[in-house]
Design an enzyme around this catalytic site. Structure first.
Site, mmCIF file in Angstrom:
data_model
loop_
_atom_site.group_PDB
_atom_site.id
_atom_site.type_symbol
_atom_site.label_atom_id
_atom_site.label_comp_id
_atom_site.label_asym_id
_atom_site.label_seq_id
_atom_site.Cartn_x
_atom_site.Cartn_y
_atom_site.Cartn_z
ATOM 1 N N SER A 202 0.853 -1.185 0.000
ATOM 2 C CA SER A 202 0.000 0.000 0.000
ATOM 3 C C SER A 202 0.879 1.222 0.000
ATOM 4 O O SER A 202 2.058 1.158 0.372
ATOM 5 C CB SER A 202 -0.926 0.005 1.217
ATOM 6 N N GLY A 203 0.304 2.323 -0.450
ATOM 7 C CA GLY A 203 1.061 3.572 -0.488
ATOM 8 C C GLY A 203 0.162 4.735 -0.143
ATOM 9 O O GLY A 203 -0.916 4.547 0.435
ATOM 10 N N TYR A 204 0.597 5.947 -0.480
ATOM 11 C CA TYR A 204 -0.168 7.152 -0.188
ATOM 12 C C TYR A 204 -1.578 7.073 -0.769
ATOM 13 O O TYR A 204 -2.537 7.540 -0.183
ATOM 14 C CB TYR A 204 0.526 8.370 -0.819
ATOM 15 N N THR A 205 -1.680 6.466 -1.961
ATOM 16 C CA THR A 205 -2.924 6.538 -2.710
ATOM 17 C C THR A 205 -3.650 5.209 -2.832
ATOM 18 O O THR A 205 -4.867 5.159 -2.780
ATOM 19 C CB THR A 205 -2.600 7.021 -4.159
ATOM 20 N N LYS A 206 -2.864 4.119 -3.035
ATOM 21 C CA LYS A 206 -3.497 2.863 -3.433
ATOM 22 C C LYS A 206 -3.220 1.718 -2.474
ATOM 23 O O LYS A 206 -2.199 1.698 -1.783
ATOM 24 C CB LYS A 206 -2.988 2.480 -4.837
ATOM 25 N N VAL B 92 -2.954 -2.477 -2.687
ATOM 26 C CA VAL B 92 -2.791 -3.535 -3.687
ATOM 27 C C VAL B 92 -2.986 -4.883 -3.007
ATOM 28 O O VAL B 92 -2.331 -5.186 -2.006
ATOM 29 C CB VAL B 92 -1.399 -3.471 -4.353
ATOM 30 N N ASP C 34 7.891 10.555 -9.231
ATOM 31 C CA ASP C 34 8.103 9.918 -7.930
ATOM 32 C C ASP C 34 8.903 8.635 -8.185
ATOM 33 O O ASP C 34 8.350 7.558 -8.316
ATOM 34 C CB ASP C 34 6.732 9.601 -7.313
ATOM 35 N N LYS D 102 -5.678 -3.280 -7.762
ATOM 36 C CA LYS D 102 -5.372 -1.980 -7.141
ATOM 37 C C LYS D 102 -6.668 -1.247 -6.863
ATOM 38 O O LYS D 102 -7.530 -1.126 -7.746
ATOM 39 C CB LYS D 102 -4.524 -1.127 -8.079
HETATM 40 N N1 LIG Z 1 1.396 -5.609 -9.452
HETATM 41 C C1 LIG Z 1 1.857 -5.638 -8.201
HETATM 42 N N2 LIG Z 1 2.238 -6.814 -7.637
HETATM 43 C C2 LIG Z 1 2.719 -6.835 -6.366
HETATM 44 N N3 LIG Z 1 2.823 -5.763 -5.581
HETATM 45 C C3 LIG Z 1 2.457 -4.584 -6.077
HETATM 46 C C4 LIG Z 1 1.957 -4.450 -7.408
HETATM 47 N N4 LIG Z 1 1.697 -3.150 -7.625
HETATM 48 C C5 LIG Z 1 2.019 -2.495 -6.500
HETATM 49 N N5 LIG Z 1 2.477 -3.345 -5.560
HETATM 50 C C6 LIG Z 1 2.907 -2.993 -4.195
HETATM 51 O O1 LIG Z 1 1.969 -2.092 -3.642
HETATM 52 C C7 LIG Z 1 2.619 -0.881 -3.235
HETATM 53 C C8 LIG Z 1 1.674 0.286 -3.467
HETATM 54 O O2 LIG Z 1 1.355 0.410 -4.851
HETATM 55 P P1 LIG Z 1 1.530 1.803 -5.601
HETATM 56 O O3 LIG Z 1 2.984 2.192 -5.584
HETATM 57 O O4 LIG Z 1 0.887 1.743 -6.922
HETATM 58 O O5 LIG Z 1 0.682 2.739 -4.612
HETATM 59 P P2 LIG Z 1 0.876 4.292 -4.277
HETATM 60 O O6 LIG Z 1 -0.195 4.631 -3.326
HETATM 61 O O7 LIG Z 1 0.986 5.069 -5.545
HETATM 62 O O8 LIG Z 1 2.286 4.273 -3.576
HETATM 63 P P3 LIG Z 1 3.261 5.515 -3.256
HETATM 64 O O9 LIG Z 1 2.795 6.124 -1.990
HETATM 65 O O10 LIG Z 1 4.589 4.830 -3.116
HETATM 66 O O11 LIG Z 1 3.205 6.441 -4.430
HETATM 67 C C9 LIG Z 1 3.911 -0.826 -4.056
HETATM 68 O O12 LIG Z 1 4.922 -0.146 -3.345
HETATM 69 C C10 LIG Z 1 4.259 -2.275 -4.259
HETATM 70 O O13 LIG Z 1 5.057 -2.739 -3.183
#
Ligand SMILES: Nc1ncnc2c1ncn2[C@@H]1O[C@H](COP(=O)(O)OP(=O)(O)OP(=O)(O)O)[C@@H](O)[C@H]1O
Length: 482
Positions: A124-128, A130, A259, A144
């Site tokens: 997971s991250g700031y936005t999404k 998974v 980023d 996602k």
């Molecule tokens: N296809 C995938 N398979 C396995 N793990 C994934 C996949 N896509 C994303 N992840 C994991 O999920 C995390 C969060 O996904 P993503 O980077 O798209 O979210 P975000 O909210 O944009 O994150 P950030 O805050 O880093 O910008 C990723 O750091 C990664 O570890």
């Protein structure tokens, strides 16, 4: 539509267990926000918050509309009208441009999520958020969704106190990513498998309920990667450079990753893939003088030329290269590079660290290293006589041998390294004081090099087609003289 609703209900049940705590937290935040609001602000305040949020929503829609432009003329016209009249992007238009709820005719939609078997959080991250889903038929995919507990949602709720509106706002990032994944297909970009709008009973885009279905990978673990053989670390860097080359020449123009961090990548079958695409720039900044084209990094700044057309030409590409240097190459490339290739590695480190090479030149330099490494030309100074000290047993393998460990080995139990030939294996065996034999089993690494297993004593020889065992003569126990 029926499929969509059934899938919605099913997936909602499964994902619910993962999301329930996240939702409760968000709702609590929302609830407390609303209470504060009713005590401290009047209807006018509420309306002004909503219109501020509407402004943000309009900005996000504007941001993604150009990505919806389709080679099909009619759709182009519809979208241009939308842009000109500054309409909202409603769900009917979304379905129209994205193909009735599916990203492409050949791609997965809501019906693929009908029989989701198991779910676990991948990251997971700031936005999404998974999650991993095992589909009917055994296929694993990554789904996602909007991270209800992420910083983006929390910040939006704090600012606007509107759960539904915030979901919608955040979900535009997910949709932007999906559109970019459609347009930027490449072996080093995570593969988009489809999407389902309208899960969990929401109203598609407008309800902020979009689930993107993509291939599943393993999050990149830099610490783990640092402990792997140079060949695997080189592969990650090469994949990254191939990706950056593609992004520089992409159908959308030169794409800059704003980023750029290792956590935006995953590994799928040993291959590096970009998974986080919501924060990219497809335009070079406008400028009047060179001073407007400064690339700033924590320890370095670079000033690029402002072109006669008034754009900082090549800025996206340069930013990508320097980030690749500082987050990847510095850690992964120089350490334990093969002796015959270190001058080429040093050259790459210098030209990328100083931004002297463009992406074409950088890719050429990487491909040259790969070619030399695969061909074994860099080992020409190893004389064939190095093998004279070894007896070879063809179609044999060993059992019950005493193994010793080395680092970094392909096996935890023993010493397994990649070699170009028996000659290179003999050279390595000579440099290990414990080594008295090695075997080549025909197993290969991604470059086609052979896996050699080094051992400290012989044990038994057993017949095995295609395998070869090399015994170091000086270490073979001699029968007692009579
Ligand atoms: N296809 C995938 N398979 C396995 N793990 C994934 C996949 N896509 C994303 N992840 C994991 O999920 C995390 C969060 O996904 P993503 O980077 O798209 O979210 P975000 O909210 O944009 O994150 P950030 O805050 O880093 O910008 C990723 O750091 C990664 O570890």
């Amino acid at each position: 539509m029926g499929h969509s609703l059934r899938a919605a209900a099913l997936l909602a049940l499964v994902v619910l267990s993962v999301l329930v705590s996240l939702l409760i937290t968000s709702l609590k935040q929302f609830g407390s926000g609303s209470t504060r609001l009713s005590n401290s602000t009047d209807q006018e305040g509420l309306a002004s918050l909503r219109s501020a949020l509407d402004l943000h929503l309009r900005e996000r829609r504007k941001e993604i509309l150009p990505l919806l432009l389709h080679p099909d003329g009619d759709k182009d016209r519809v979208l241009e009208e939308v842009l000109e009249q500054n309409y909202g992007l409603d769900s009917s238009l979304w379905n129209e441009v994205s193909g009735s709820g599916k990203a492409h005719r050949d791609q997965m939609g809501c019906e693929s999520l009908l029989d989701v078997r198991a779910v676990e959080v991948l990251g997971s991250g700031y936005t999404k958020l998974v999650v991993k889903a095992n589909l009917a038929g055994g296929q694993s995919v990554a789904l996602k969704l909007v991270n209800e507990q992420g910083i983006d949602m929390s910040k939006c709720l704090e600012d606007f106190k509107d759960l539904q509106g915030c979901r919608e706002l955040v979900s535009y990032k997910l949709q932007k990513e999906m559109l970019l994944l459609q347009r930027l297909r490449h072996p080093n970009v995570i593969q988009l498998k489809g999407h389902c709008s309208g899960l969990q009973g929401g109203e598609g885009v407008e309800g902020g309920r979009v689930t993107v279905i993509m291939e599943q990978g393993t999050p990149l673990q830099m610490i783990q990667l640092l402990q792997t053989p140079w060949e695997d670390r080189f592969r990650v860097c090469l994949d990254l450079v191939r990706l950056l080359h593609f992004l520089s020449w992409s159908p959308l123009g030169s794409v800059g990753l704003l980023d750029f961090q290792p956590r935006q990548f995953v590994i799928v079958s040993g291959q590096l893939k970009l998974t986080d695409l919501d924060d990219v720039s497809t335009e070079e900044p406008a400028c009047r003088t060179d001073a407007d084209c400064v690339l700033q990094f924590p320890h370095r700044n670079f000033t690029l030329p402002c072109s006669s057309q008034g754009v900082c030409e090549g800025l996206n590409e340069k930013r990508n290269i320097y980030n690749a240097y500082r987050f990847f190459f510095t850690y992964l490339l120089p350490h334990q590079a093969p002796p015959g290739l270190t001058h080429l590695v040093d050259h790459i480190m210098n030209s990328t660290g100083e931004l002297k090479a463009n992406i074409n030149q950088t890719l050429e330099a990487f491909e040259r290293i790969l070619l030399l490494y695969k061909s074994g030309i860099h080992l020409d100074n190893l004389h064939p006589s190095i093998l004279r000290d070894y007896s070879v047993m063809r179609d044999m393998s060993t059992s019950g041998n005493v193994e010793y460990r080395c680092w970094p080995s392909y096996s935890q139990q023993g010493c397994v390294l990649s070699v170009h030939s028996a000659r290179e294996a003999a050279y390595i065996c000579n440099s290990h004081s414990h080594c008295s034999s090695f075997s080549l089993t025909g197993q290969k690494t991604w470059t086609g090099r052979l896996l050699a297993s080094f051992r400290s004593s012989f044990g038994h020889l057993v017949p095995e087609g295609g395998s070869e065992v090399y015994l170091k003569k000086s270490k073979v126990p001699q029968p007692p003289s009579s």
